[in-house]
Design a protein around this motif. Structure first.
Motif, PDB file in Angstrom:
ATOM      1  N   LYS A 110       0.836  -1.203   0.000  1.00 20.09           N
ATOM      2  CA  LYS A 110       0.000   0.000   0.000  1.00 20.09           C
ATOM      3  C   LYS A 110       0.873   1.256   0.000  1.00 20.09           C
ATOM      4  O   LYS A 110       0.622   2.203  -0.758  1.00 20.09           O
ATOM      5  CB  LYS A 110      -0.910  -0.015   1.225  1.00 20.09           C
ATOM      6  CG  LYS A 110      -1.873   1.137   1.285  1.00 20.09           C
ATOM      7  CD  LYS A 110      -2.741   1.017   2.523  1.00 20.09           C
ATOM      8  CE  LYS A 110      -3.661   2.220   2.650  1.00 20.09           C
ATOM      9  NZ  LYS A 110      -4.427   2.160   3.890  1.00 20.09           N
ATOM     10  N   LEU A 121       2.520   1.529  -3.351  1.00 17.80           N
ATOM     11  CA  LEU A 121       1.513   1.970  -4.326  1.00 17.80           C
ATOM     12  C   LEU A 121       1.253   3.470  -4.187  1.00 17.80           C
ATOM     13  O   LEU A 121       1.145   4.187  -5.185  1.00 17.80           O
ATOM     14  CB  LEU A 121       0.220   1.180  -4.138  1.00 17.80           C
ATOM     15  CG  LEU A 121      -0.888   1.490  -5.127  1.00 17.80           C
ATOM     16  CD1 LEU A 121      -0.457   1.101  -6.538  1.00 17.80           C
ATOM     17  CD2 LEU A 121      -2.158   0.735  -4.749  1.00 17.80           C
ATOM     18  N   GLU A 122       1.159   3.937  -2.940  1.00 18.23           N
ATOM     19  CA  GLU A 122       0.965   5.376  -2.716  1.00 18.23           C
ATOM     20  C   GLU A 122       2.157   6.169  -3.241  1.00 18.23           C
ATOM     21  O   GLU A 122       1.985   7.214  -3.878  1.00 18.23           O
ATOM     22  CB  GLU A 122       0.749   5.657  -1.221  1.00 18.23           C
ATOM     23  CG  GLU A 122      -0.593   5.204  -0.719  1.00 18.23           C
ATOM     24  CD  GLU A 122      -0.736   5.341   0.796  1.00 18.23           C
ATOM     25  OE1 GLU A 122      -1.795   4.990   1.307  1.00 18.23           O
ATOM     26  OE2 GLU A 122       0.228   5.797   1.441  1.00 18.23           O
ATOM     27  N   ASN A 123       3.372   5.646  -2.969  1.00 16.11           N
ATOM     28  CA  ASN A 123       4.569   6.321  -3.477  1.00 16.11           C
ATOM     29  C   ASN A 123       4.593   6.322  -5.006  1.00 16.11           C
ATOM     30  O   ASN A 123       4.939   7.326  -5.625  1.00 16.11           O
ATOM     31  CB  ASN A 123       5.832   5.657  -2.932  1.00 16.11           C
ATOM     32  CG  ASN A 123       6.020   5.909  -1.458  1.00 16.11           C
ATOM     33  OD1 ASN A 123       5.440   6.841  -0.903  1.00 16.11           O
ATOM     34  ND2 ASN A 123       6.798   5.077  -0.808  1.00 16.11           N
ATOM     35  N   ALA A 124       4.212   5.176  -5.582  1.00 10.43           N
ATOM     36  CA  ALA A 124       4.186   5.088  -7.050  1.00 10.43           C
ATOM     37  C   ALA A 124       3.157   6.039  -7.626  1.00 10.43           C
ATOM     38  O   ALA A 124       3.387   6.699  -8.648  1.00 10.43           O
ATOM     39  CB  ALA A 124       3.894   3.656  -7.492  1.00 10.43           C
ATOM     40  N   SER A 125       2.019   6.125  -6.940  1.00  7.51           N
ATOM     41  CA  SER A 125       0.975   7.039  -7.407  1.00  7.51           C
ATOM     42  C   SER A 125       1.456   8.486  -7.333  1.00  7.51           C
ATOM     43  O   SER A 125       1.230   9.286  -8.254  1.00  7.51           O
ATOM     44  CB  SER A 125      -0.282   6.843  -6.560  1.00  7.51           C
ATOM     45  OG  SER A 125      -1.265   7.759  -6.943  1.00  7.51           O
ATOM     46  N   GLU A 126       2.121   8.803  -6.230  1.00  4.92           N
ATOM     47  CA  GLU A 126       2.658  10.168  -6.080  1.00  4.92           C
ATOM     48  C   GLU A 126       3.733  10.440  -7.129  1.00  4.92           C
ATOM     49  O   GLU A 126       3.762  11.514  -7.733  1.00  4.92           O
ATOM     50  CB  GLU A 126       3.243  10.327  -4.665  1.00  4.92           C
ATOM     51  CG  GLU A 126       3.608  11.728  -4.317  1.00  4.92           C
ATOM     52  CD  GLU A 126       2.396  12.633  -4.211  1.00  4.92           C
ATOM     53  OE1 GLU A 126       2.533  13.829  -4.525  1.00  4.92           O
ATOM     54  OE2 GLU A 126       1.308  12.153  -3.837  1.00  4.92           O
ATOM     55  N   LYS A 162       3.943   8.962 -10.007  1.00  3.79           N
ATOM     56  CA  LYS A 162       3.236   9.063 -11.286  1.00  3.79           C
ATOM     57  C   LYS A 162       2.683  10.470 -11.485  1.00  3.79           C
ATOM     58  O   LYS A 162       2.820  11.063 -12.567  1.00  3.79           O
ATOM     59  CB  LYS A 162       2.099   8.039 -11.315  1.00  3.79           C
ATOM     60  CG  LYS A 162       1.242   8.068 -12.550  1.00  3.79           C
ATOM     61  CD  LYS A 162       0.127   7.057 -12.400  1.00  3.79           C
ATOM     62  CE  LYS A 162      -1.121   7.575 -13.042  1.00  3.79           C
ATOM     63  NZ  LYS A 162      -2.282   6.772 -12.757  1.00  3.79           N
ATOM     64  N   LYS A 163       2.099  11.018 -10.426  1.00  7.55           N
ATOM     65  CA  LYS A 163       1.571  12.383 -10.519  1.00  7.55           C
ATOM     66  C   LYS A 163       2.691  13.385 -10.812  1.00  7.55           C
ATOM     67  O   LYS A 163       2.525  14.289 -11.629  1.00  7.55           O
ATOM     68  CB  LYS A 163       0.863  12.770  -9.214  1.00  7.55           C
ATOM     69  CG  LYS A 163      -0.466  12.097  -9.022  1.00  7.55           C
ATOM     70  CD  LYS A 163      -1.086  12.498  -7.690  1.00  7.55           C
ATOM     71  CE  LYS A 163      -2.388  11.756  -7.448  1.00  7.55           C
ATOM     72  NZ  LYS A 163      -2.940  12.055  -6.117  1.00  7.55           N
TER      73      LYS A 163
END
Length: 169
Positions: free
Chosen positions: A58, A61-66, A68-69
């Motif tokens: 999780k 995933l949050e780091n990857a999402s950040e 990605k942004k």
């Protein structure tokens, strides 16, 4: 002892049953509860590890999402900058092409004017030459009866020089 006998218990039988019970408890503890406890502990450990892995996933995933942004924001910024640069370049190219086209058209017009002036001058010279020839023939015919040949030649050459000067001016 009387109380025990009142309940119908026999001491030897009770002791023997107690020993059997302890043996069964020992066997169950040794061969059933220990492996079962080991399996349960292993399962508990795997569940805790899975929960920890899920929590780590999780976070990743949050780091990857950040990330990605951030990458998308940088890409958008780069695209905007590139688009602005391209627009400026297109505008400059368009302005340069318009200026070059104007210069080229002015050059073509100037060349055409010069060519027309040259043609006009050439035609003027040709017309002047033709008019001189025609004038000479007319004068020769008119003067042939009035003057001698040498007088006629002098008169004609002076007249032709005059006409030629007028044409040049």
């Amino acid at each position: 002892m009387e109380i025990i006998q009142k309940f119908g218990l026999e001491a030897k039988l009770f002791l023997f049953q107690l020993i059997n019970f302890l043996i069964i408890v020992f066997i169950l503890k040794k061969f059933l509860f220990a492996p079962l406890k080991k399996i349960l502990d292993e399962r508990k450990r795997k569940i805790e590890q899975s929960l920890q892995d899920a929590e780590n996933a999780k976070i990743v995933l949050e780091n990857a999402s950040e990330e990605k942004k951030n990458i998308l924001a940088k890409a958008k910024s780069s695209a905007d900058t590139l688009m602005a640069t391209v627009k400026v370049s297109i505008k400059e190219t368009k302005e340069k092409a318009v200026i070059e086209a104007k210069q080229r058209s002015e050059q073509i017009i100037d060349e055409a004017k010069q060519k027309a002036a040259t043609e006009f001058e050439s035609m003027n010279k040709k017309i002047g030459k033709i008019s001189v020839d025609i004038s000479g023939k007319v004068m020769s015919k008119v003067l042939s009866d009035l003057f001698t040949e040498t007088e006629k030649q002098k008169l004609m050459s002076r007249a032709l020089e005059k006409i030629d000067e007028n044409i040049k001016n």
